[in-house]
Design a protein around this motif. Structure first.
Motif, PDB file in Angstrom:
ATOM      1  N   ARG A  62       0.687  -0.532   2.337  1.00 55.37           N
ATOM      2  CA  ARG A  62       1.978  -0.746   1.671  1.00 55.37           C
ATOM      3  C   ARG A  62       1.848  -1.787   0.539  1.00 55.37           C
ATOM      4  NH1 ARG A  62       5.707   0.498  -1.204  1.00 55.37           N
ATOM      5  NH2 ARG A  62       7.620  -0.681  -1.062  1.00 55.37           N
ATOM      6  N   ILE A  63       1.058  -2.836   0.772  1.00 60.34           N
ATOM      7  CA  ILE A  63       0.815  -3.826  -0.286  1.00 60.34           C
ATOM      8  C   ILE A  63       0.162  -3.135  -1.475  1.00 60.34           C
ATOM      9  CG2 ILE A  63      -0.535  -5.873  -0.915  1.00 60.34           C
ATOM     10  CD1 ILE A  63      -0.077  -6.838   2.013  1.00 60.34           C
ATOM     11  N   TYR A  64      -0.788  -2.265  -1.187  1.00 58.86           N
ATOM     12  CA  TYR A  64      -1.466  -1.511  -2.238  1.00 58.86           C
ATOM     13  C   TYR A  64      -0.461  -0.672  -3.023  1.00 58.86           C
ATOM     14  CZ  TYR A  64      -4.779   1.692  -4.445  1.00 58.86           C
ATOM     15  OH  TYR A  64      -5.483   2.427  -5.358  1.00 58.86           O
ATOM     16  N   GLU A  65       0.360   0.076  -2.313  1.00 58.88           N
ATOM     17  CA  GLU A  65       1.350   0.936  -2.970  1.00 58.88           C
ATOM     18  C   GLU A  65       2.340   0.120  -3.796  1.00 58.88           C
ATOM     19  OE1 GLU A  65       3.086   2.861   0.397  1.00 58.88           O
ATOM     20  OE2 GLU A  65       1.433   4.291   0.606  1.00 58.88           O
ATOM     21  N   LYS A  66       2.773  -0.993  -3.250  1.00 52.89           N
ATOM     22  CA  LYS A  66       3.817  -1.797  -3.890  1.00 52.89           C
ATOM     23  C   LYS A  66       3.295  -2.604  -5.078  1.00 52.89           C
ATOM     24  CE  LYS A  66       7.424  -5.142  -2.808  1.00 52.89           C
ATOM     25  NZ  LYS A  66       8.089  -5.905  -1.757  1.00 52.89           N
ATOM     26  N   TYR A  67       2.090  -3.145  -4.982  1.00 53.63           N
ATOM     27  CA  TYR A  67       1.611  -4.106  -5.968  1.00 53.63           C
ATOM     28  C   TYR A  67       0.439  -3.646  -6.834  1.00 53.63           C
ATOM     29  CZ  TYR A  67       4.726  -7.529  -3.923  1.00 53.63           C
ATOM     30  OH  TYR A  67       5.840  -8.192  -3.496  1.00 53.63           O
ATOM     31  N   LEU A  68      -0.022  -2.432  -6.672  1.00 55.26           N
ATOM     32  CA  LEU A  68      -1.190  -1.979  -7.431  1.00 55.26           C
ATOM     33  C   LEU A  68      -0.975  -2.096  -8.939  1.00 55.26           C
ATOM     34  CD1 LEU A  68      -4.001  -0.733  -7.631  1.00 55.26           C
ATOM     35  CD2 LEU A  68      -2.893   1.517  -7.564  1.00 55.26           C
ATOM     36  N   ASN A  69       0.084  -1.513  -9.477  1.00 48.16           N
ATOM     37  CA  ASN A  69       0.304  -1.562 -10.927  1.00 48.16           C
ATOM     38  C   ASN A  69       0.480  -2.992 -11.414  1.00 48.16           C
ATOM     39  OD1 ASN A  69      -0.016   1.142 -11.413  1.00 48.16           O
ATOM     40  ND2 ASN A  69       2.162   1.612 -11.353  1.00 48.16           N
ATOM     41  N   TYR A  70       1.165  -3.791 -10.640  1.00 52.18           N
ATOM     42  CA  TYR A  70       1.352  -5.202 -10.987  1.00 52.18           C
ATOM     43  C   TYR A  70      -0.001  -5.911 -11.088  1.00 52.18           C
ATOM     44  CZ  TYR A  70       2.284 -10.139  -9.999  1.00 52.18           C
ATOM     45  OH  TYR A  70       2.288 -11.508 -10.011  1.00 52.18           O
ATOM     46  N   MET A  71      -0.856  -5.711 -10.086  1.00 50.25           N
ATOM     47  CA  MET A  71      -2.153  -6.369 -10.062  1.00 50.25           C
ATOM     48  C   MET A  71      -3.050  -5.861 -11.201  1.00 50.25           C
ATOM     49  SD  MET A  71      -2.666  -6.466  -5.922  1.00 50.25           S
ATOM     50  CE  MET A  71      -4.308  -7.189  -5.938  1.00 50.25           C
ATOM     51  N   LEU A  72      -3.001  -4.566 -11.472  1.00 46.66           N
ATOM     52  CA  LEU A  72      -3.771  -4.013 -12.579  1.00 46.66           C
ATOM     53  C   LEU A  72      -3.304  -4.599 -13.914  1.00 46.66           C
ATOM     54  CD1 LEU A  72      -4.017  -0.277 -11.487  1.00 46.66           C
ATOM     55  CD2 LEU A  72      -5.905  -1.920 -11.639  1.00 46.66           C
ATOM     56  N   SER A  73      -2.008  -4.755 -14.046  1.00 43.76           N
ATOM     57  CA  SER A  73      -1.452  -5.328 -15.268  1.00 43.76           C
ATOM     58  C   SER A  73      -1.914  -6.776 -15.457  1.00 43.76           C
ATOM     59  CB  SER A  73       0.076  -5.250 -15.207  1.00 43.76           C
ATOM     60  OG  SER A  73       0.650  -5.781 -16.356  1.00 43.76           O
ATOM     61  N   VAL A  74      -1.920  -7.540 -14.390  1.00 44.12           N
ATOM     62  CA  VAL A  74      -2.400  -8.921 -14.457  1.00 44.12           C
ATOM     63  C   VAL A  74      -3.892  -8.932 -14.807  1.00 44.12           C
ATOM     64  CG1 VAL A  74      -2.833 -11.021 -13.109  1.00 44.12           C
ATOM     65  CG2 VAL A  74      -0.633  -9.845 -12.894  1.00 44.12           C
ATOM     66  N   ALA A  75      -4.666  -8.073 -14.173  1.00 40.62           N
ATOM     67  CA  ALA A  75      -6.107  -8.019 -14.450  1.00 40.62           C
ATOM     68  C   ALA A  75      -6.373  -7.598 -15.896  1.00 40.62           C
ATOM     69  CB  ALA A  75      -6.794  -7.059 -13.478  1.00 40.62           C
ATOM     70  N   MET A  76      -5.585  -6.653 -16.406  1.00 41.28           N
ATOM     71  CA  MET A  76      -5.745  -6.239 -17.807  1.00 41.28           C
ATOM     72  C   MET A  76      -5.481  -7.395 -18.758  1.00 41.28           C
ATOM     73  SD  MET A  76      -6.835  -3.310 -18.835  1.00 41.28           S
ATOM     74  CE  MET A  76      -6.109  -2.990 -20.439  1.00 41.28           C
ATOM     75  N   ALA A  77      -4.518  -8.249 -18.423  1.00 36.48           N
ATOM     76  CA  ALA A  77      -4.216  -9.398 -19.281  1.00 36.48           C
ATOM     77  C   ALA A  77      -5.418 -10.332 -19.374  1.00 36.48           C
ATOM     78  CB  ALA A  77      -2.994 -10.145 -18.750  1.00 36.48           C
ATOM     79  N   PHE A  78      -6.221 -10.383 -18.334  1.00 39.97           N
ATOM     80  CA  PHE A  78      -7.411 -11.235 -18.345  1.00 39.97           C
ATOM     81  C   PHE A  78      -8.605 -10.548 -18.998  1.00 39.97           C
ATOM     82  CE2 PHE A  78      -5.143 -13.261 -14.832  1.00 39.97           C
ATOM     83  CZ  PHE A  78      -5.299 -14.586 -15.160  1.00 39.97           C
ATOM     84  N   LEU A  79      -8.749  -9.252 -18.765  1.00 40.86           N
ATOM     85  CA  LEU A  79     -10.000  -8.584 -19.098  1.00 40.86           C
ATOM     86  C   LEU A  79      -9.929  -7.607 -20.267  1.00 40.86           C
ATOM     87  CD1 LEU A  79     -10.972  -7.852 -15.399  1.00 40.86           C
ATOM     88  CD2 LEU A  79     -11.904  -9.661 -16.855  1.00 40.86           C
ATOM     89  N   ASN A  80      -8.763  -7.053 -20.531  1.00 37.34           N
ATOM     90  CA  ASN A  80      -8.587  -6.040 -21.575  1.00 37.34           C
ATOM     91  C   ASN A  80      -9.596  -4.899 -21.430  1.00 37.34           C
ATOM     92  OD1 ASN A  80      -7.362  -4.856 -23.803  1.00 37.34           O
ATOM     93  ND2 ASN A  80      -8.823  -5.769 -25.212  1.00 37.34           N
ATOM     94  N   ASP A  81      -9.864  -4.527 -20.211  1.00 37.81           N
ATOM     95  CA  ASP A  81     -10.793  -3.447 -19.914  1.00 37.81           C
ATOM     96  C   ASP A  81     -10.309  -2.787 -18.631  1.00 37.81           C
ATOM     97  OD1 ASP A  81     -12.966  -1.999 -18.746  1.00 37.81           O
ATOM     98  OD2 ASP A  81     -14.399  -3.174 -19.900  1.00 37.81           O
ATOM     99  N   ALA A  82      -9.875  -1.545 -18.743  1.00 37.66           N
ATOM    100  CA  ALA A  82      -9.258  -0.870 -17.598  1.00 37.66           C
ATOM    101  C   ALA A  82     -10.215  -0.733 -16.420  1.00 37.66           C
ATOM    102  CB  ALA A  82      -8.710   0.496 -18.009  1.00 37.66           C
TER     103      ALA A  82
END
Length: 178
Positions: free
Chosen positions: A21-41
């Protein structure tokens, strides 16, 4: 949130449905945060995957009394920092990570939003790391300056200054394009 409290409780008990459920709920959020750091999908996906693997492997070591969302953002930030330190950063830019769902518009509006998102991520990647980290955690993760200061082991004033300089740098890099 009550759901997050139940998810934290389930995760501490090693319940796979809580992690799912954490994965389902927060995946896009976490990916968005990671993209802000890395700019690499691909790198962002790797970092988020690593965070979930750690959560799955050691639920008994999960000690969280605050916000689950902020905890996940902190984990992503730490993993992104490790990723960059290890020199794994790719020089190839790839497709953008999906942002959290927004209202449906025309295909043209979607393309414009995707292009603007790409431009912001590219500009953010050019901001010095400590400033980028503060900007990403403040804007993408919604963390307060005190939390960021504790995470960076810096003073509250230093974090505010990094944020201000980071935003000024972003504005300069974007130069009115958005």
């Amino acid at each position: 949130m009550i759901e997050d409290e139940l998810l934290k409780f389930g995760l501490k008990r090693g319940r796979p449905e809580a992690l799912r459920r954490i994965y389902e709920k927060y995946l896009n959020y976490m990916l968005s945060v990671a993209m802000a750091f890395l700019n690499d999908a691909h790198a962002a996906e790797d970092v988020v995957h690593d965070v979930f693997v750690l959560l799955a492997r050691s639920p008994d070591r999960f000690r969280l009394t605050g916000s689950l969302k902020h905890y996940l953002a902190t984990c992503v930030a730490n993993k992104a920092r490790d990723y960059l330190r290890a020199g794994k950063r790719s020089t190839v830019r790839v497709r953008a990570i999906a942002e959290p769902e927004r209202e449906a518009g025309s295909p043209e509006e979607s393309l414009i939003c995707d292009e603007q998102t790409r431009q912001v991520y590219e500009a953010l990647a050019r901001v010095p790391y400590e400033m980028r980290e503060v900007v990403a955690l403040r804007i993408k993760a919604g963390m307060g300056f005190k939390q960021i200061a504790r995470m960076q082991n810096a003073s509250y004033v230093a974090v505010q200054a990094r944020y201000r300089r980071g935003i000024e740098t972003l504005r300069s890099l974007l130069n009115g394009r958005l």
